[in-house]
Motif scaffolding. Sequence first.
Motif, PDB file in Angstrom:
ATOM      1  N   PRO A   1     -20.940  73.686  13.332  1.00  0.00           N
ATOM      2  CA  PRO A   1     -19.557  73.196  13.334  1.00  0.00           C
ATOM      3  C   PRO A   1     -19.452  71.813  13.957  1.00  0.00           C
ATOM      4  N   TYR A   2     -18.551  70.998  13.388  1.00  0.00           N
ATOM      5  CA  TYR A   2     -18.306  69.655  13.908  1.00  0.00           C
ATOM      6  C   TYR A   2     -16.828  69.547  14.280  1.00  0.00           C
ATOM      7  N   ALA A   3     -16.266  68.386  14.252  1.00  0.00           N
ATOM      8  CA  ALA A   3     -14.864  68.219  14.616  1.00  0.00           C
ATOM      9  C   ALA A   3     -13.954  68.786  13.528  1.00  0.00           C
ATOM     10  N   ASP A   4     -12.741  69.154  13.919  1.00  0.00           N
ATOM     11  CA  ASP A   4     -11.769  69.666  12.949  1.00  0.00           C
ATOM     12  C   ASP A   4     -11.416  68.589  11.923  1.00  0.00           C
TER      13      ASP A   4
ATOM     14  N   GLY B   1     -26.303  60.230  14.917  1.00  0.00           N
ATOM     15  CA  GLY B   1     -25.245  59.961  15.888  1.00  0.00           C
ATOM     16  C   GLY B   1     -23.914  59.509  15.334  1.00  0.00           C
ATOM     17  N   VAL B   2     -23.638  59.733  14.052  1.00  0.00           N
ATOM     18  CA  VAL B   2     -22.334  59.346  13.515  1.00  0.00           C
ATOM     19  C   VAL B   2     -21.351  60.492  13.711  1.00  0.00           C
ATOM     20  N   PRO B   3     -20.052  60.199  13.898  1.00  0.00           N
ATOM     21  CA  PRO B   3     -19.058  61.275  14.049  1.00  0.00           C
ATOM     22  C   PRO B   3     -18.950  62.083  12.761  1.00  0.00           C
ATOM     23  N   LEU B   4     -18.896  63.402  12.927  1.00  0.00           N
ATOM     24  CA  LEU B   4     -18.814  64.301  11.782  1.00  0.00           C
ATOM     25  C   LEU B   4     -17.600  65.209  11.920  1.00  0.00           C
ATOM     26  N   THR B   5     -17.008  65.573  10.781  1.00  0.00           N
ATOM     27  CA  THR B   5     -15.905  66.535  10.766  1.00  0.00           C
ATOM     28  C   THR B   5     -16.256  67.683   9.844  1.00  0.00           C
TER      29      THR B   5
ATOM     30  N   LEU C   1     -18.746  64.826   5.145  1.00  0.00           N
ATOM     31  CA  LEU C   1     -18.487  65.189   6.529  1.00  0.00           C
ATOM     32  C   LEU C   1     -18.402  64.024   7.485  1.00  0.00           C
ATOM     33  N   GLY C   2     -18.803  62.826   7.026  1.00  0.00           N
ATOM     34  CA  GLY C   2     -18.684  61.650   7.886  1.00  0.00           C
ATOM     35  C   GLY C   2     -17.220  61.376   8.218  1.00  0.00           C
ATOM     36  N   ALA C   3     -16.897  61.245   9.476  1.00  0.00           N
ATOM     37  CA  ALA C   3     -15.502  61.101   9.907  1.00  0.00           C
ATOM     38  C   ALA C   3     -14.845  59.873   9.323  1.00  0.00           C
ATOM     39  N   GLN C   4     -15.621  58.862   8.963  1.00  0.00           N
ATOM     40  CA  GLN C   4     -15.047  57.620   8.442  1.00  0.00           C
ATOM     41  C   GLN C   4     -14.909  57.625   6.924  1.00  0.00           C
TER      42      GLN C   4
ATOM     43  N   MET D   1     -19.345  54.500   4.253  1.00  0.00           N
ATOM     44  CA  MET D   1     -20.712  54.612   4.731  1.00  0.00           C
ATOM     45  C   MET D   1     -21.382  53.238   4.657  1.00  0.00           C
ATOM     46  N   THR D   2     -21.829  52.731   5.782  1.00  0.00           N
ATOM     47  CA  THR D   2     -22.469  51.424   5.784  1.00  0.00           C
ATOM     48  C   THR D   2     -23.926  51.540   5.363  1.00  0.00           C
ATOM     49  N   MET D   3     -24.462  50.424   4.899  1.00  0.00           N
ATOM     50  CA  MET D   3     -25.867  50.407   4.500  1.00  0.00           C
ATOM     51  C   MET D   3     -26.756  50.728   5.699  1.00  0.00           C
ATOM     52  N   GLN D   4     -26.353  50.286   6.885  1.00  0.00           N
ATOM     53  CA  GLN D   4     -27.142  50.558   8.085  1.00  0.00           C
ATOM     54  C   GLN D   4     -27.201  52.061   8.376  1.00  0.00           C
ATOM     55  N   THR D   5     -26.062  52.752   8.184  1.00  0.00           N
ATOM     56  CA  THR D   5     -26.033  54.194   8.401  1.00  0.00           C
ATOM     57  C   THR D   5     -26.934  54.907   7.396  1.00  0.00           C
ATOM     58  N   GLN D   6     -26.857  54.471   6.139  1.00  0.00           N
ATOM     59  CA  GLN D   6     -27.718  55.074   5.121  1.00  0.00           C
ATOM     60  C   GLN D   6     -29.193  54.885   5.464  1.00  0.00           C
ATOM     61  N   GLU D   7     -29.538  53.695   5.910  1.00  0.00           N
ATOM     62  CA  GLU D   7     -30.935  53.421   6.236  1.00  0.00           C
ATOM     63  C   GLU D   7     -31.406  54.244   7.428  1.00  0.00           C
ATOM     64  N   LYS D   8     -30.530  54.450   8.404  1.00  0.00           N
ATOM     65  CA  LYS D   8     -30.884  55.299   9.545  1.00  0.00           C
ATOM     66  C   LYS D   8     -31.143  56.733   9.077  1.00  0.00           C
TER      67      LYS D   8
END
Length: 418
Positions: free
Chosen positions: A83-86, A146-150, A409-412, A1-8
Amino acid sequence: MTMQTQEKLTGWIDAHFNEQIAFLQRLIQKSTDTPPGDNAPHAELVAGLVEAFGWHAEQHAVPAQAVHDYGMQSITNLIIRRPYADGGPTIALNAHGDVVPPGEGWTHDPYGGEVADGYIYGRAAAVSKSDFSTYIFAVRALEAIGVPLTGALELHFTYDEEFGGLLGPLWLLEQKLTRPDFVIAAGFSYNIVTAHNACLQLEVTVHGKSGHGAMPETGHDALQAANKILTAIYDALPALGKIKSTVPGIDSPTMLVGRIDGGTNTNVVPGKVVMKMDRRMIPDEDPVVVEAQVRALIEGAVAGLPGIRLEIRRLLLSHALRALPGSDKLVASLQKNGRQLMGQEITALGTPLYADARLYGEHGIPAVLYGAGPRTVPESNAKKADERLALDDLRKATKVVALTLLDFLGAQNADPAA
């Protein structure tokens, strides 16, 4: 998780916080006093509100006869599935909408949702309509950036926690409507509850025989017999105080009689007395053994009294919440995000309260309690007059929950506790 994602993520919550407060106000303003427990209209309100977010709330009405036999009027439990991606886990977020009646002594409207001096006031402002908004806005924030989720999220909003949860989470599980991998249930923003007490509630009916007050020897005094039971219960308390739990945050078992009804008139020997009692069990105790001991204590107190008959009916036997494999991952993520946002350590401990999160645990699903709330229950006036929640705590908890969901749940994100 990047700091930018956390801030968003946290920035979205800040930008929509006034909307979140208004949402919570709507929930407080719709009464769900239990008893009487006519709670289906509140579920319908919530289902309508989330439609505005493009969500569908499944409305699972518990059959009317089962609800009436339970002592309530209506229950509709909600499941909102996202539901998100498998590939990822299913995490359920559970809060209950039923509340104890407001009682006396309020200086704010218990159904007003008034905001004053940095607090929101009203019945269930802290426990647990607050976490309807915590969880809904955490999920909205997660989906908005807008981050990919699983995996998947489920929001479980149930309506019988004050009666034990048997027609709430347990009903959803037994109907096979849900089987999540992890559960976060309504709690407090400065503590993660990983264990809680069990609870035994009994209704004790003492039958005697009515008689004229001028000739008490013609009756059998049920109240006099009940007094012997009360004495036995309270004489047992010092021994309970010497029993100590091994779970941090939990001390000793407790026992009390919370309600007594009986008699017919001032000048009549009481022919019947009904007492309702509560025995809290620490996680270290065996509920089956404890119930047998309590029944024996009550029966022994009136053994041999002429004309006295007892009925002992179990009202509730809730089991303790205990940490299960997987709970540690939830705790580690919540603590990491809490530390980062609050600049202090969020403790993980047990509580002497009991909650319906235990029902997930009984089905082998790791569950912890975490959500908006104060450092201590008395701080929020929960179940008392002028129940309140600090708005800053609502904001913090929403952010911590959102970041924890992103961890899982973050895909990364390979490891949610990293």
